[in-house]
Write a protein that holds these residues in place. Structure first.
Motif, PDB file in Angstrom:
ATOM      1  N   GLY A 233       0.436  -0.987   0.384  1.00  0.00           N
ATOM      2  CA  GLY A 233      -0.076   0.109  -0.222  1.00  0.00           C
ATOM      3  C   GLY A 233       1.023   1.226  -0.042  1.00  0.00           C
ATOM      4  N   ALA A 234       1.855   1.444   0.632  1.00  0.00           N
ATOM      5  CA  ALA A 234       3.146   1.985   0.957  1.00  0.00           C
ATOM      6  C   ALA A 234       3.909   2.733  -0.259  1.00  0.00           C
ATOM      7  CB  ALA A 234       3.766   2.440   1.902  1.00  0.00           C
ATOM      8  N   LEU A 235       3.832   1.057  -0.878  1.00  0.00           N
ATOM      9  CA  LEU A 235       4.705   1.693  -2.317  1.00  0.00           C
ATOM     10  C   LEU A 235       3.623   1.993  -3.620  1.00  0.00           C
ATOM     11  CD1 LEU A 235       7.186   0.745  -4.042  1.00  0.00           C
ATOM     12  CD2 LEU A 235       6.292  -2.044  -4.283  1.00  0.00           C
ATOM     13  N   GLY A 236       2.516   1.962  -2.934  1.00  0.00           N
ATOM     14  CA  GLY A 236       1.767   2.734  -4.896  1.00  0.00           C
ATOM     15  C   GLY A 236       1.691   3.843  -4.555  1.00  0.00           C
ATOM     16  N   LEU A 237       1.455   4.389  -3.075  1.00  0.00           N
ATOM     17  CA  LEU A 237       1.608   5.485  -2.918  1.00  0.00           C
ATOM     18  C   LEU A 237       3.233   6.335  -3.481  1.00  0.00           C
ATOM     19  CD1 LEU A 237      -0.166   6.234   0.532  1.00  0.00           C
ATOM     20  CD2 LEU A 237      -0.598   6.840  -1.396  1.00  0.00           C
ATOM     21  N   TYR A 238       4.188   5.970  -2.127  1.00  0.00           N
ATOM     22  CA  TYR A 238       5.254   5.972  -3.300  1.00  0.00           C
ATOM     23  C   TYR A 238       6.057   6.739  -4.641  1.00  0.00           C
ATOM     24  CZ  TYR A 238      10.573   5.314  -3.635  1.00  0.00           C
ATOM     25  OH  TYR A 238      11.690   5.441  -3.974  1.00  0.00           O
ATOM     26  N   TYR A 239       4.935   5.102  -5.754  1.00  0.00           N
ATOM     27  CA  TYR A 239       5.610   5.365  -6.886  1.00  0.00           C
ATOM     28  C   TYR A 239       4.484   6.786  -7.609  1.00  0.00           C
ATOM     29  CZ  TYR A 239       7.281   0.385  -7.394  1.00  0.00           C
ATOM     30  OH  TYR A 239       7.813  -0.939  -7.436  1.00  0.00           O
ATOM     31  N   THR A 240       3.999   7.898  -6.535  1.00  0.00           N
ATOM     32  CA  THR A 240       3.052   8.873  -6.944  1.00  0.00           C
ATOM     33  C   THR A 240       3.757   9.530  -7.233  1.00  0.00           C
ATOM     34  OG1 THR A 240       2.222   8.982  -5.314  1.00  0.00           O
ATOM     35  CG2 THR A 240       0.808   8.034  -6.881  1.00  0.00           C
ATOM     36  N   THR A 241       5.560   9.393  -6.903  1.00  0.00           N
ATOM     37  CA  THR A 241       6.310  10.439  -5.627  1.00  0.00           C
ATOM     38  C   THR A 241       7.215  10.887  -7.024  1.00  0.00           C
ATOM     39  OG1 THR A 241       7.745   8.769  -4.859  1.00  0.00           O
ATOM     40  CG2 THR A 241       5.997   9.995  -3.343  1.00  0.00           C
ATOM     41  N   LEU A 242       7.481  12.486  -6.257  1.00  0.00           N
ATOM     42  CA  LEU A 242       8.915  12.364  -7.848  1.00  0.00           C
ATOM     43  C   LEU A 242      10.069  11.517  -7.066  1.00  0.00           C
ATOM     44  CD1 LEU A 242       8.643  16.801  -7.915  1.00  0.00           C
ATOM     45  CD2 LEU A 242       8.068  15.143  -9.398  1.00  0.00           C
ATOM     46  N   GLU A 243      10.073  11.577  -5.960  1.00  0.00           N
ATOM     47  CA  GLU A 243      11.426  11.136  -5.769  1.00  0.00           C
ATOM     48  C   GLU A 243      11.225   9.426  -6.411  1.00  0.00           C
ATOM     49  OE1 GLU A 243      13.891   9.095  -1.531  1.00  0.00           O
ATOM     50  OE2 GLU A 243      11.849  10.861  -1.300  1.00  0.00           O
ATOM     51  N   SER A 244      10.423   9.114  -6.874  1.00  0.00           N
ATOM     52  CA  SER A 244      10.319   7.373  -6.701  1.00  0.00           C
ATOM     53  C   SER A 244      10.459   7.576  -8.413  1.00  0.00           C
ATOM     54  CB  SER A 244       8.691   6.439  -6.640  1.00  0.00           C
ATOM     55  OG  SER A 244       9.057   4.943  -7.722  1.00  0.00           O
ATOM     56  N   LYS A 245       9.810   8.985  -9.029  1.00  0.00           N
ATOM     57  CA  LYS A 245       9.817   8.684 -10.481  1.00  0.00           C
ATOM     58  C   LYS A 245      11.539   9.680 -11.278  1.00  0.00           C
ATOM     59  CE  LYS A 245       8.477  12.398 -14.022  1.00  0.00           C
ATOM     60  NZ  LYS A 245       7.276  13.009 -14.522  1.00  0.00           N
ATOM     61  N   GLU A 246      11.666   9.782  -9.863  1.00  0.00           N
ATOM     62  CA  GLU A 246      13.533   9.997 -10.516  1.00  0.00           C
ATOM     63  C   GLU A 246      14.508   8.790 -10.071  1.00  0.00           C
ATOM     64  OE1 GLU A 246      18.088  11.283 -10.772  1.00  0.00           O
ATOM     65  OE2 GLU A 246      15.937  11.645 -10.905  1.00  0.00           O
ATOM     66  N   GLY A 247      13.796   8.010  -9.310  1.00  0.00           N
ATOM     67  CA  GLY A 247      14.591   6.332  -9.624  1.00  0.00           C
ATOM     68  C   GLY A 247      14.886   5.736 -10.584  1.00  0.00           C
ATOM     69  N   HIS A 248      13.530   5.842 -11.312  1.00  0.00           N
ATOM     70  CA  HIS A 248      13.012   4.962 -12.681  1.00  0.00           C
ATOM     71  C   HIS A 248      13.225   5.614 -14.255  1.00  0.00           C
ATOM     72  CE1 HIS A 248      10.288   4.332 -15.958  1.00  0.00           C
ATOM     73  NE2 HIS A 248      10.493   3.193 -15.588  1.00  0.00           N
ATOM     74  N   GLN A 249      13.609   7.061 -13.991  1.00  0.00           N
ATOM     75  CA  GLN A 249      13.929   7.437 -14.537  1.00  0.00           C
ATOM     76  C   GLN A 249      15.610   7.179 -15.032  1.00  0.00           C
ATOM     77  OE1 GLN A 249      12.578  12.339 -14.733  1.00  0.00           O
ATOM     78  NE2 GLN A 249      11.307  11.309 -16.088  1.00  0.00           N
ATOM     79  N   ALA A 250      16.109   7.859 -14.007  1.00  0.00           N
ATOM     80  CA  ALA A 250      17.373   7.186 -14.114  1.00  0.00           C
ATOM     81  C   ALA A 250      17.957   5.830 -14.676  1.00  0.00           C
ATOM     82  CB  ALA A 250      17.530   7.080 -12.657  1.00  0.00           C
ATOM     83  N   PHE A 251      17.156   4.720 -13.603  1.00  0.00           N
ATOM     84  CA  PHE A 251      17.608   3.777 -14.715  1.00  0.00           C
ATOM     85  C   PHE A 251      16.964   3.453 -16.111  1.00  0.00           C
ATOM     86  CE2 PHE A 251      15.633  -0.843 -15.661  1.00  0.00           C
ATOM     87  CZ  PHE A 251      16.868  -1.430 -15.460  1.00  0.00           C
ATOM     88  N   MET A 252      15.695   4.137 -16.838  1.00  0.00           N
ATOM     89  CA  MET A 252      15.621   4.129 -17.798  1.00  0.00           C
ATOM     90  C   MET A 252      16.826   4.854 -18.771  1.00  0.00           C
ATOM     91  SD  MET A 252      12.992   1.680 -18.371  1.00  0.00           S
ATOM     92  CE  MET A 252      12.351   2.141 -20.206  1.00  0.00           C
ATOM     93  N   GLU A 253      17.357   5.814 -18.330  1.00  0.00           N
ATOM     94  CA  GLU A 253      18.230   6.327 -19.108  1.00  0.00           C
ATOM     95  C   GLU A 253      19.721   5.985 -18.670  1.00  0.00           C
ATOM     96  OE1 GLU A 253      17.526  10.995 -17.474  1.00  0.00           O
ATOM     97  OE2 GLU A 253      15.849  10.924 -18.264  1.00  0.00           O
ATOM     98  N   LYS A 254      20.041   5.360 -18.151  1.00  0.00           N
ATOM     99  CA  LYS A 254      20.551   4.640 -17.802  1.00  0.00           C
ATOM    100  C   LYS A 254      22.101   5.479 -17.138  1.00  0.00           C
ATOM    101  CE  LYS A 254      20.931   1.341 -21.858  1.00  0.00           C
ATOM    102  NZ  LYS A 254      20.362   0.247 -20.800  1.00  0.00           N
ATOM    103  N   ARG A 255      22.055   6.754 -16.380  1.00  0.00           N
ATOM    104  CA  ARG A 255      22.860   7.218 -15.591  1.00  0.00           C
ATOM    105  C   ARG A 255      22.603   7.324 -14.051  1.00  0.00           C
ATOM    106  NH1 ARG A 255      18.898  11.119 -13.234  1.00  0.00           N
ATOM    107  NH2 ARG A 255      17.275  11.373 -14.409  1.00  0.00           N
ATOM    108  N   LYS A 256      23.207   7.737 -13.265  1.00  0.00           N
ATOM    109  CA  LYS A 256      23.157   7.618 -11.835  1.00  0.00           C
ATOM    110  C   LYS A 256      22.114   8.543 -11.332  1.00  0.00           C
ATOM    111  CE  LYS A 256      26.052   8.127  -8.042  1.00  0.00           C
ATOM    112  NZ  LYS A 256      27.666   8.305  -7.167  1.00  0.00           N
ATOM    113  N   SER A 257      21.367   8.098 -10.467  1.00  0.00           N
ATOM    114  CA  SER A 257      20.091   8.363  -9.701  1.00  0.00           C
ATOM    115  C   SER A 257      20.470   9.410  -9.244  1.00  0.00           C
ATOM    116  CB  SER A 257      19.104   7.362  -8.918  1.00  0.00           C
ATOM    117  OG  SER A 257      18.004   6.166  -9.585  1.00  0.00           O
ATOM    118  N   ASP A 258      20.382  11.110  -8.971  1.00  0.00           N
ATOM    119  CA  ASP A 258      20.395  12.211  -7.612  1.00  0.00           C
ATOM    120  C   ASP A 258      19.300  11.767  -6.936  1.00  0.00           C
ATOM    121  OD1 ASP A 258      21.032  13.983  -6.543  1.00  0.00           O
ATOM    122  OD2 ASP A 258      21.138  15.410  -8.364  1.00  0.00           O
ATOM    123  N   PHE A 259      19.263  11.729  -5.760  1.00  0.00           N
ATOM    124  CA  PHE A 259      18.377  11.791  -4.577  1.00  0.00           C
ATOM    125  C   PHE A 259      18.575  13.254  -3.877  1.00  0.00           C
ATOM    126  CE2 PHE A 259      17.894   7.029  -5.960  1.00  0.00           C
ATOM    127  CZ  PHE A 259      16.460   7.069  -6.215  1.00  0.00           C
TER     128      PHE A 259
END
Length: 269
Positions: A233-259
């Motif tokens: 349930g918490a994970l579903g909420l976390y996925y809507t955050t910019l923080e989670s979005k940064e991790g996913h986008q970094a993975f897709m763009e093959k770069r290091k995440s900046d948290f």
């Protein structure tokens, strides 16, 4: 149900369920998870079945977790809503634990992220020498705070489990064996013969005694099931955050995440 993402084979008293998506290292999408649930339920309800084997197609991967192609930034997996994250993976974990037969994971390659958690919730695990284990959630904007953490700690110890999740390293098959993550390590060509031999040994034992024994082992850690529901349930909420979005986008763009921004966000507010 017609299977597209998995293979289901029954030979005597042994059912082998294979995640059949080698082109994506056996990553699972919503259909994959639903097919796995159905397959385990079918095998679990069949009195002719005494052992279930879970493995992945090909020789590169057991499973590398969720398929990133099914991910929508800021939302989660396809089909995500307030009901769930779009992947009923918590139900799959409970199903693997609840079937009365022993479940053996035949780990034939990468067991990363949700793939590692899958083998963790199985009753036994045999790994090929080529297998690689690890968690990546905090690196890519995700986590599994249910069986993937709490039950992992029961297998490898609290300190090691925290290391696995808080450093996101990868571990060889031999390292996995030494920490208690798997039961045995064999040569790649001996993986399935060894697992089938284990299955034959299990078939020689009392099925009712094994059913009660499995339930007894599960009872002591069954509270983790409730924790898992809270965690997803918490994970579903976390996925809507910019923080989670940064991790996913970094993975897709093959770069290091900046948290770094998210460590100071509340202070700036």
């Amino acid at each position: 149900m017609e299977y597209m993402d998995i293979l289901f084979d029954k030979h005597g008293g042994v059912v082998t369920i294979t995640i059949n998506r080698p082109e994506v290292l056996n990553a699972f999408r919503p259909r994959t998870v639903n097919e796995l649930i159905h397959a385990f339920e079918q095998a679990g309800d069949n009195p002719e079945v005494g052992v279930i084997i879970l493995t992945g197609a090909g020789d590169r991967a057991f499973c590398v977790g969720g398929d990133t192609k099914e991910w929508k930034s800021g939302v989660g997996y396809t089909g995500a809503s307030w009901v769930g994250i779009g992947l009923p993976i918590d139900r799959l974990h409970r199903t693997i634990r609840s079937v009365p037969q022993p479940v053996i994971a035949a780990v034939n390659g990468y067991a990363i992220g949700g793939g590692n958690v899958l083998q963790v919730v199985c009753d036994l695990a045999v790994a090929s020498k080529t297998a690689v284990f690890g968690q990546v959630g905090p690196r890519v904007g995700s986590f599994d705070a249910g069986f993937g953490t709490a039950y992992l700690a029961r297998l490898v110890g609290e300190r090691k489990a925290r290391e696995v999740w808080m450093l996101c390293r990868r571990y060889s098959a031999e390292e996995a064996l030494s920490m208690g993550l798997v039961n045995a390590v064999v040569e790649p060509e001996q993986l399935m013969p060894t697992v089938r031999q284990w299955a034959e040994e299990i078939l020689a034992l009392s099925p009712t005694a094994l059913k009660i024994t499995k339930a007894s082992f599960n009872a002591e850690t069954e509270h983790i099931s409730g924790l898992t529901q809270l965690a997803f349930g918490a994970l579903g909420l976390y996925y809507t955050t910019l923080e989670s979005k940064e991790g996913h986008q970094a993975f897709m763009e093959k770069r290091k995440s900046d948290f770094s921004l998210f460590r100071n966000l509340r202070q700036e507010e």
